[in-house]
Write a protein that holds these residues in place. Structure first.
Motif, PDB file in Angstrom:
ATOM      1  N   ASN A 171     -23.504  64.296  -3.930  1.00 25.30           N
ATOM      2  CA  ASN A 171     -22.696  63.924  -4.593  1.00 25.30           C
ATOM      3  C   ASN A 171     -22.369  62.291  -4.899  1.00 25.30           C
ATOM      4  OD1 ASN A 171     -19.557  63.395  -4.699  1.00 25.30           O
ATOM      5  ND2 ASN A 171     -19.278  64.249  -2.658  1.00 25.30           N
ATOM      6  N   PRO A 172     -22.429  62.614  -6.507  1.00 20.90           N
ATOM      7  CA  PRO A 172     -22.507  61.939  -6.985  1.00 20.90           C
ATOM      8  C   PRO A 172     -20.869  60.102  -6.825  1.00 20.90           C
ATOM      9  CG  PRO A 172     -22.089  63.529  -8.436  1.00 20.90           C
ATOM     10  CD  PRO A 172     -21.822  63.622  -7.158  1.00 20.90           C
TER      11      PRO A 172
ATOM     12  N   MET B  10     -27.560  63.702   1.646  1.00 23.03           N
ATOM     13  CA  MET B  10     -26.422  62.091   0.312  1.00 23.03           C
ATOM     14  C   MET B  10     -27.120  61.604  -0.434  1.00 23.03           C
ATOM     15  SD  MET B  10     -23.738  60.962   0.471  1.00 23.03           S
ATOM     16  CE  MET B  10     -23.603  59.560  -0.011  1.00 23.03           C
ATOM     17  N   VAL B  11     -26.467  60.553  -0.846  1.00 23.29           N
ATOM     18  CA  VAL B  11     -26.979  58.826  -0.967  1.00 23.29           C
ATOM     19  C   VAL B  11     -28.114  58.841  -0.625  1.00 23.29           C
ATOM     20  CG1 VAL B  11     -25.057  59.308  -2.899  1.00 23.29           C
ATOM     21  CG2 VAL B  11     -25.379  57.791  -0.777  1.00 23.29           C
ATOM     22  N   SER B  12     -28.246  57.666  -1.584  1.00 20.31           N
ATOM     23  CA  SER B  12     -30.280  57.059  -0.820  1.00 20.31           C
ATOM     24  C   SER B  12     -29.496  56.438   0.717  1.00 20.31           C
ATOM     25  CB  SER B  12     -30.301  55.796  -1.658  1.00 20.31           C
ATOM     26  OG  SER B  12     -29.597  54.464  -0.787  1.00 20.31           O
ATOM     27  N   PRO B  13     -30.820  56.545   1.461  1.00 16.98           N
ATOM     28  CA  PRO B  13     -30.507  55.830   2.970  1.00 16.98           C
ATOM     29  C   PRO B  13     -30.126  54.630   2.901  1.00 16.98           C
ATOM     30  CG  PRO B  13     -32.771  56.768   2.504  1.00 16.98           C
ATOM     31  CD  PRO B  13     -32.234  56.793   1.006  1.00 16.98           C
ATOM     32  N   TYR B  14     -29.943  53.702   1.838  1.00 17.99           N
ATOM     33  CA  TYR B  14     -29.814  52.153   1.626  1.00 17.99           C
ATOM     34  C   TYR B  14     -28.532  52.498   2.674  1.00 17.99           C
ATOM     35  CZ  TYR B  14     -29.614  47.638   0.408  1.00 17.99           C
ATOM     36  OH  TYR B  14     -29.101  46.314   0.291  1.00 17.99           O
ATOM     37  N   ARG B  15     -28.049  53.334   1.464  1.00 17.97           N
ATOM     38  CA  ARG B  15     -26.713  53.445   1.273  1.00 17.97           C
ATOM     39  C   ARG B  15     -25.941  53.896   2.820  1.00 17.97           C
ATOM     40  NH1 ARG B  15     -22.624  52.250  -2.409  1.00 17.97           N
ATOM     41  NH2 ARG B  15     -22.789  54.413  -3.827  1.00 17.97           N
ATOM     42  N   ARG B  16     -26.749  54.302   3.233  1.00 15.87           N
ATOM     43  CA  ARG B  16     -26.163  54.719   4.589  1.00 15.87           C
ATOM     44  C   ARG B  16     -26.441  53.808   6.069  1.00 15.87           C
ATOM     45  NH1 ARG B  16     -29.019  59.745   3.847  1.00 15.87           N
ATOM     46  NH2 ARG B  16     -30.834  58.894   5.545  1.00 15.87           N
ATOM     47  N   LEU B  17     -27.569  53.090   4.997  1.00 14.08           N
ATOM     48  CA  LEU B  17     -27.260  51.718   6.696  1.00 14.08           C
ATOM     49  C   LEU B  17     -26.920  50.688   6.239  1.00 14.08           C
ATOM     50  CD1 LEU B  17     -31.705  51.506   6.082  1.00 14.08           C
ATOM     51  CD2 LEU B  17     -30.616  52.084   8.187  1.00 14.08           C
TER      52      LEU B  17
ATOM     53  N   PRO C  11     -37.705  58.745  -5.695  1.00 16.07           N
ATOM     54  CA  PRO C  11     -37.261  58.908  -4.456  1.00 16.07           C
ATOM     55  C   PRO C  11     -35.995  60.363  -4.830  1.00 16.07           C
ATOM     56  CG  PRO C  11     -36.144  56.962  -5.331  1.00 16.07           C
ATOM     57  CD  PRO C  11     -37.515  58.097  -6.328  1.00 16.07           C
ATOM     58  N   LYS C  12     -36.368  61.255  -3.137  1.00 17.62           N
ATOM     59  CA  LYS C  12     -34.959  62.642  -3.429  1.00 17.62           C
ATOM     60  C   LYS C  12     -33.593  62.054  -4.047  1.00 17.62           C
ATOM     61  CE  LYS C  12     -37.336  65.866  -0.070  1.00 17.62           C
ATOM     62  NZ  LYS C  12     -37.862  66.240   0.588  1.00 17.62           N
ATOM     63  N   PHE C  13     -32.982  62.751  -4.183  1.00 19.08           N
ATOM     64  CA  PHE C  13     -31.737  62.276  -4.163  1.00 19.08           C
ATOM     65  C   PHE C  13     -31.820  61.602  -5.560  1.00 19.08           C
ATOM     66  CE2 PHE C  13     -31.581  63.672   0.157  1.00 19.08           C
ATOM     67  CZ  PHE C  13     -32.387  65.358  -0.153  1.00 19.08           C
ATOM     68  N   ARG C  14     -32.101  61.125  -6.636  1.00 17.74           N
ATOM     69  CA  ARG C  14     -32.182  60.186  -6.620  1.00 17.74           C
ATOM     70  C   ARG C  14     -31.499  61.151  -8.601  1.00 17.74           C
ATOM     71  NH1 ARG C  14     -33.497  53.541  -7.439  1.00 17.74           N
ATOM     72  NH2 ARG C  14     -32.155  53.513  -5.305  1.00 17.74           N
ATOM     73  N   ARG C  15     -30.211  60.620  -9.343  1.00 17.37           N
ATOM     74  CA  ARG C  15     -30.522  61.650 -10.459  1.00 17.37           C
ATOM     75  C   ARG C  15     -31.542  61.119 -11.842  1.00 17.37           C
ATOM     76  NH1 ARG C  15     -25.715  60.011 -10.126  1.00 17.37           N
ATOM     77  NH2 ARG C  15     -25.953  59.306  -7.751  1.00 17.37           N
ATOM     78  N   ALA C  16     -31.758  61.392 -12.677  1.00 18.16           N
ATOM     79  CA  ALA C  16     -32.330  61.669 -13.938  1.00 18.16           C
ATOM     80  C   ALA C  16     -31.298  61.377 -14.770  1.00 18.16           C
ATOM     81  CB  ALA C  16     -33.026  62.882 -14.503  1.00 18.16           C
ATOM     82  N   SER C  17     -31.545  60.797 -15.191  1.00 15.49           N
ATOM     83  CA  SER C  17     -30.275  59.999 -17.163  1.00 15.49           C
ATOM     84  C   SER C  17     -30.881  60.574 -17.640  1.00 15.49           C
ATOM     85  CB  SER C  17     -31.217  58.255 -17.079  1.00 15.49           C
ATOM     86  OG  SER C  17     -32.600  58.639 -17.610  1.00 15.49           O
ATOM     87  N   LEU C  18     -30.808  61.063 -19.112  1.00 19.03           N
ATOM     88  CA  LEU C  18     -30.301  61.012 -20.139  1.00 19.03           C
ATOM     89  C   LEU C  18     -32.334  61.491 -20.552  1.00 19.03           C
ATOM     90  CD1 LEU C  18     -27.167  61.030 -21.976  1.00 19.03           C
ATOM     91  CD2 LEU C  18     -28.313  63.061 -20.751  1.00 19.03           C
TER      92      LEU C  18
ATOM     93  N   ILE D   2     -32.836  57.043 -11.764  1.00 13.93           N
ATOM     94  CA  ILE D   2     -31.633  55.349 -11.812  1.00 13.93           C
ATOM     95  C   ILE D   2     -31.159  55.872 -10.633  1.00 13.93           C
ATOM     96  CG2 ILE D   2     -31.169  55.560 -14.177  1.00 13.93           C
ATOM     97  CD1 ILE D   2     -29.016  56.982 -14.014  1.00 13.93           C
ATOM     98  N   SER D   3     -30.470  54.899  -9.737  1.00  7.60           N
ATOM     99  CA  SER D   3     -30.310  54.829  -8.407  1.00  7.60           C
ATOM    100  C   SER D   3     -29.307  55.040  -8.799  1.00  7.60           C
ATOM    101  CB  SER D   3     -30.488  53.732  -8.041  1.00  7.60           C
ATOM    102  OG  SER D   3     -29.347  52.663  -8.335  1.00  7.60           O
ATOM    103  N   PRO D   4     -28.442  55.654  -7.199  1.00  6.74           N
ATOM    104  CA  PRO D   4     -26.953  55.798  -7.713  1.00  6.74           C
ATOM    105  C   PRO D   4     -26.351  54.848  -8.114  1.00  6.74           C
ATOM    106  CG  PRO D   4     -27.719  56.000  -5.429  1.00  6.74           C
ATOM    107  CD  PRO D   4     -28.619  55.298  -6.027  1.00  6.74           C
ATOM    108  N   LEU D   5     -26.249  53.457  -7.744  1.00 10.36           N
ATOM    109  CA  LEU D   5     -25.444  52.474  -8.224  1.00 10.36           C
ATOM    110  C   LEU D   5     -25.378  52.020  -9.285  1.00 10.36           C
ATOM    111  CD1 LEU D   5     -23.876  49.650  -7.180  1.00 10.36           C
ATOM    112  CD2 LEU D   5     -26.067  48.406  -7.320  1.00 10.36           C
ATOM    113  N   ILE D   6     -26.440  52.154  -9.758  1.00  5.93           N
ATOM    114  CA  ILE D   6     -26.481  52.089 -11.558  1.00  5.93           C
ATOM    115  C   ILE D   6     -25.600  53.363 -12.238  1.00  5.93           C
ATOM    116  CG2 ILE D   6     -28.402  52.261 -13.768  1.00  5.93           C
ATOM    117  CD1 ILE D   6     -28.672  49.588 -12.093  1.00  5.93           C
ATOM    118  N   ALA D   7     -25.820  54.306 -11.405  1.00  9.61           N
ATOM    119  CA  ALA D   7     -25.576  55.937 -11.937  1.00  9.61           C
ATOM    120  C   ALA D   7     -24.048  55.621 -12.305  1.00  9.61           C
ATOM    121  CB  ALA D   7     -25.393  57.510 -10.889  1.00  9.61           C
ATOM    122  N   LEU D   8     -23.779  55.039 -10.943  1.00 12.40           N
ATOM    123  CA  LEU D   8     -22.203  55.254 -10.713  1.00 12.40           C
ATOM    124  C   LEU D   8     -21.111  53.952 -11.443  1.00 12.40           C
ATOM    125  CD1 LEU D   8     -21.853  56.720  -7.469  1.00 12.40           C
ATOM    126  CD2 LEU D   8     -21.442  57.967  -9.571  1.00 12.40           C
ATOM    127  N   THR D   9     -21.763  52.917 -11.893  1.00 12.47           N
ATOM    128  CA  THR D   9     -21.212  51.658 -12.526  1.00 12.47           C
ATOM    129  C   THR D   9     -21.899  51.937 -13.923  1.00 12.47           C
ATOM    130  OG1 THR D   9     -23.620  50.760 -11.365  1.00 12.47           O
ATOM    131  CG2 THR D   9     -20.996  50.754 -10.302  1.00 12.47           C
TER     132      THR D   9
END
Ligand SMILES: Nc1ncnc2c1ncn2[C@@H]1O[C@H](COP(=O)(O)OP(=O)(O)OP(=O)(O)O)[C@@H](O)[C@H]1O
Length: 717
Positions: free
Chosen positions: A98-99, A181-188, A241-248, A253-260
């Protein structure tokens, strides 16, 4: 040009319909309680506050079409409505992270099921953990919880099918299908150490990544590894890594980059309908007043186009200009800093008022600049502004110029109105005389020379250019009588006699004096006051000028026979005398005040000689003597170009040969080649006390003088 004008007229109303949808300005209906609806049918209506549209900040209820419909899992979401927006809610997509997990908390319920205005630091932590533990299932904050979907769907919706794989591998944990979910790092990182039951057991992020761990519940004990070689220190390159989205461009890219940084890309990936346009960004209004009044809401009450940052002027390819900032505002319109959308060149665009009189005059300005740029000064050597393009935008003529820097008034202001060094004044005057020589040869009159219309090419070089040819005319077509800004208005213009290119050299004299003094030498508060100041400083104009002037009797009166009989005038005395303030007020019902004096001395010579000496040189006699010599030379130069008699006033060519410009030794006397010898002497005598009406000594430059000038500067006659 007419057809272009009409074409633009047809676009009217476009702005009326413009609505910019920005989630920041969407607010829920006002219900603090979110209604519980079945996820598949839930529609949430929003009120949309559009701060930039025609309604100008009013909160408006959107029409049905504009309503933002958010439907959880609704594949048939109203795409028409979304296409109209600049920021749209992405439609349902295939399973994936979920982005928007952290995007918006408007839909986050608090523990009582009520909406919270701000996103909580953590998901209702205590309760959630408590419940999870009670139910034998712990859902860490940040991990997608299908129960939350119902409460979060109004923000941004990603469709999670019900048959998601159970990603929990924790032994003994039986959970409903859970979306990854987003990266495990986020969870931690989301774990509050004090409340997390697994804190001590959490593996470092890198380790998690190496192991491809995705399940929140999976506990991986960090392992120590021996480093035996340098290569052991090299970072491990993981597979995607799983659950990372592709850029164009198919990189992850990481979720952080994806959402910023890559938010636009993220939206684009989420929704085919999404299209990002800079022109729809929030816009800061640059025009004052900014209330739409004329021209179908495009213009304010003064017929100035209401300009916003990020507006685009022009429609044709390669002739679109993105508005960046305001540079100046004048009688004719506004000058804005723009960027050519295609070439990225930064330019200045003058957006002329939409009234016919300004339009016509600005067409003349464009023609004169074109003439100067192509014929008179094709090699760009004589300090004239360059015109790049012209077009019509919403009934406004737009002139595209090269971008210049500060004007000389701003420069004086930066210098606390202390005046510039003689060295710098010489450099500026030399360039301006060069321009005036060229203008005189081309038989063109600028008609509005003043510090505001002389611009530095760049902030760090003493190179300048003349701008604003909006009042300019050919010497043989001097049809207007109300010309020049008051402080810089020549006596022949005030008196109403035919004028020529020599009015520009008068203005130059006023400008040079101002550059030295820091403040205008003749800061007239009205035409009457202007003439009074000129005469107080330089004496009366020759009789022929007063005899000829259409306005002479407005400001001056002839000596009456009694005064002559009383011997109050001599043979040489002027035939006319300035009216007193009382006489003038009585005659014209005016409210003139006695001239406010800003200088301790009256004559040009005294004003310049007694002007304060810079602290830097005060204690050095040699430098002070040099300065005084320069001042004498400057005074002589000014007397030549501020000659009240336009026929004797030095031409720019003559003035260019003065020792003040050439830096030849100045002996106290100098006559321009081609002039009769007495010119300079005549100018000096005019400046003498004898011909001035009064011999009053005034207090030194008064406090707040500059404030006064600034008021006067913008005042009308
Ligand atoms: N090419 C340019 N680059 C940067 N600033 C500019 C440029 N042209 C004009 N300006 C700024 O805009 C101001 C107004 O420009 P301009 O004098 O051309 O407008 P105007 O409406 O004709 O003014 P006026 O009231 O003097 O007739 C100038 O004083 C200057 O500060």
């Amino acid at each position: 040009m007419q057809s272009e004008l009409q074409a633009n007229c047809n676009e009217e109303g476009e702005r009326k319909n413009e609505t910019i949808w920005n989630p920041l300005f969407m607010s829920p209906d006002g219900n603090s309680q979110q209604q519980q609806q079945p996820p598949q049918q839930q529609h949430v209506n929003f009120n949309f506050v559009n701060p930039w549209g025609v309604k100008n900040g009013e909160k408006i209820n959107l029409t049905e079409e504009q309503e933002l419909l958010i439907s959880c899992g609704d594949e048939n979401i109203d795409s028409t409505a979304r296409r109209k927006s600049s920021l749209v809610v992405p439609p349902a997509r295939a399973p994936g992270p979920n982005p928007f997990e952290y995007d918006d908390a408007k839909a986050y319920p608090n523990v009582h099921g009520q909406r919270q205005s701000q996103r909580p630091m953590f998901f209702p932590q205590q309760q959630l953990q408590q419940q999870s533990f009670n139910s034998g299932r712990f859902v860490p904050p940040g991990v997608f919880n299908p129960q939350d979907a119902q409460r979060r769907q109004s923000v941004a919706v990603v469709h999670y099918p019900q048959n998601l794989p159970n990603v929990s591998n924790a032994p003994g944990v039986s959970t409903p299908p859970m979306a990854p979910m987003v990266s495990p790092y986020r969870r931690l990182s989301a774990y509050p150490p004090s409340t997390s039951p697994t804190t001590s057991l959490q593996p470092p992020y890198k380790q998690l990544r190496r192991d491809g761990a995705v399940a929140a519940q999976q506990v991986v004990i960090p392992q120590m590894q021996k480093c035996t070689s340098r290569s052991d220190l090299a970072p491990t390159v993981n597979p995607t890594p799983k659950f990372r989205r592709a850029s164009l461009n198919s990189k992850t890219i990481s979720p952080l980059i994806a959402l910023t940084k890559s938010l636009i890309t993220t939206y684009s990936l989420c929704s085919h309908d999404f299209s990002y346009q800079t022109s729809k960004n929030p816009k800061r209004v640059l025009t004052k007043p900014s209330e739409p009044k004329c021209n179908n809401g495009y213009d304010n009450i003064n017929s100035d186009y209401i300009l916003y940052v990020n507006d685009v002027l022009g429609t044709e390819q390669n002739r679109k200009y993105l508005v960046l900032d305001i540079l100046g505002q004048g009688t004719f319109g506004q000058v804005v800093k723009c960027q050519n959308v295609l070439t990225k060149e930064i330019l200045a665009v003058k957006v002329v008022k939409s009234r016919t009189e300004y339009l016509n005059q600005s067409i003349t300005e464009a023609k004169i600049l074109e003439l100067l740029n192509t014929k008179v000064d094709p090699r760009n050597e004589h300090h004239f502004l360059r015109l790049h393009d012209t077009f019509i935008h919403k009934n406004h003529l737009c002139l595209v110029f090269e971008l210049l820097s500060n004007n000389l008034y701003e420069l004086l202001k930066q210098n606390q109105f202390h005046g510039l060094t003689i060295h710098l004044i010489r450099s500026f005057t030399t360039q301006l005389l060069d321009s005036l020589c060229v203008l005189k040869d081309a038989k063109l009159v600028h008609c509005d020379l003043k510090p505001e219309n002389i611009l530095l090419c760049s902030p760090d070089k003493p190179e300048l250019k003349i701008v604003d040819f909006g009042s300019s005319c050919e010497e043989r077509r001097t049809i207007y009588t109300y010309i020049q800004s008051r402080f810089y208005r020549a006596p022949e213009v005030i008196l109403g006699i035919p004028y020529s290119t020599s009015i520009d050299i008068w203005s130059l004299g006023c400008i040079v004096a101002e550059l030295f003094l820091g403040i205008p030498i003749f800061p007239g508060s009205s035409e009457f006051n202007q003439l009074t100041r000129i005469i107080n400083c330089l004496g009366y104009p020759p009789s022929w000028m007063m005899d000829m002037g259409k306005n002479t009797t407005k400001f001056l009166r002839k000596w009456d026979s009694n005064e002559i009989n009383n011997g109050s005038t001599s043979k040489e005395a002027p035939k006319y005398k300035l009216k007193t303030v009382e006489e003038y007020n009585e005659e014209y019902g005016a409210q003139e005040q006695p001239s406010k004096q800003y200088f301790k001395w009256d004559s040009l010579q005294d004003i310049i000689a007694h002007y304060r000496i810079s602290k830097k040189i005060k204690n050095n006699n040699v430098l002070v003597e040099q300065e005084m010599q320069d001042r004498r030379c400057l005074t002589h130069f000014l007397q030549g170009i501020l000659n009240l008699n336009p026929l004797e006033r030095w031409t720019p060519q003559q003035a260019s040969m003065h020792p003040f410009i050439t830096q030849q030794a100045f002996t106290g006397e100098w006559y321009p080649p081609g002039s009769f010898q007495g010119t300079a002497t005549a100018a000096s005598s005019l400046a003498g006390m004898s011909s001035r009406p009064g011999n009053i000594r005034h207090p030194s430059l008064q406090e707040g003088a500059t404030r006064e000038f600034n008021k006067l500067r913008i005042g009308e006659d």
